[in-house]
Design a protein around this motif. Structure first.
Motif, mmCIF file in Angstrom:
data_model
loop_
_atom_site.group_PDB
_atom_site.id
_atom_site.type_symbol
_atom_site.label_atom_id
_atom_site.label_comp_id
_atom_site.label_asym_id
_atom_site.label_seq_id
_atom_site.Cartn_x
_atom_site.Cartn_y
_atom_site.Cartn_z
ATOM 1 N N GLN A 15 0.871 -1.170 0.000
ATOM 2 C CA GLN A 15 0.000 0.000 0.000
ATOM 3 C C GLN A 15 0.910 1.222 0.000
ATOM 4 O OE1 GLN A 15 -3.120 1.350 -0.872
ATOM 5 N NE2 GLN A 15 -3.754 -0.471 0.203
ATOM 6 N N GLU A 16 0.668 2.123 -0.942
ATOM 7 C CA GLU A 16 1.517 3.307 -1.046
ATOM 8 C C GLU A 16 0.667 4.551 -1.213
ATOM 9 O OE1 GLU A 16 5.215 5.140 -3.576
ATOM 10 O OE2 GLU A 16 5.087 3.003 -3.185
ATOM 11 N N VAL A 17 1.088 5.615 -0.525
ATOM 12 C CA VAL A 17 0.491 6.931 -0.680
ATOM 13 C C VAL A 17 1.609 7.824 -1.218
ATOM 14 C CG1 VAL A 17 -0.651 8.866 0.458
ATOM 15 C CG2 VAL A 17 -0.999 6.529 1.319
ATOM 16 N N PRO A 18 1.478 8.319 -2.449
ATOM 17 C CA PRO A 18 2.553 9.142 -3.018
ATOM 18 C C PRO A 18 2.647 10.499 -2.329
ATOM 19 C CG PRO A 18 0.668 9.088 -4.494
ATOM 20 C CD PRO A 18 0.351 8.150 -3.367
ATOM 21 N N ALA A 19 3.815 11.095 -2.416
ATOM 22 C CA ALA A 19 3.989 12.452 -1.879
ATOM 23 C C ALA A 19 2.953 13.358 -2.526
ATOM 24 C CB ALA A 19 5.400 12.948 -2.170
#
Length: 155
Positions: A15-19
């Motif tokens: 799971q990734e939340v970009p800058a």
């Protein structure tokens, strides 16, 4: 010498939340643990290994005063409240003296890895793992991203 077979990846989750994505940047309040992201993994045998790795970008604003933020990143299971079990935790901190004569933002990145065996009573059960952060110390700190939590089950 006997050759051992390479372990197989039985399950993979990330799971990734970009800058700049989602609600980032996210200002931190001292002493408050907040949820950043989560994944689910299911071990199928007590001989499996669970591997986790993560990455969190954060920033500190220097305001011509001494700052010494300390961020504690945790992986919790079952939930993300301070009463839920901690699987892993690590701390990152910085120290800047006061009277530097400027106001600026400085960016940092905290990365970690962790490996463990599964809880034998939870074999075959999908388990949520939550990445959290709490902050103590002096300074104005924000989570800027990217935020990533990745895990896999090896067998």
């Amino acid at each position: 010498m006997r050759n051992r077979p390479m372990p197989s990846i039985l399950q993979y989750a990330t799971q990734e939340v970009p800058a700049g994505g989602g609600s980032l940047p996210l200002g931190l309040t001292q002493g408050v643990e907040i949820h950043l992201t989560s994944i689910w993994l299911t071990a199928t045998s007590s001989t499996n290994q669970l591997q986790f790795w993560g990455n969190v970008g954060w920033a500190l604003q220097l305001l011509n005063q001494a700052v010494s933020p300390q961020l504690t990143f945790r992986i919790r299971t079952g939930g993300f409240s301070p009463t839920d079990p901690i699987v892993f935790q690590t701390t990152d901190s910085e120290l800047f003296p006061g009277n530097m004569g400027f106001i600026t933002q400085v960016s940092f990145n905290t990365s970690f890895t962790h490996t463990q065996v599964p809880n034998p009573t939870l074999i075959g059960v999908a388990i949520p793992y939550f990445l959290t952060v709490s902050y103590f110390g002096l300074g104005n700190v924000a989570i800027t991203g990217p935020i990533n939590l990745t895990g896999q089950v090896l067998g």
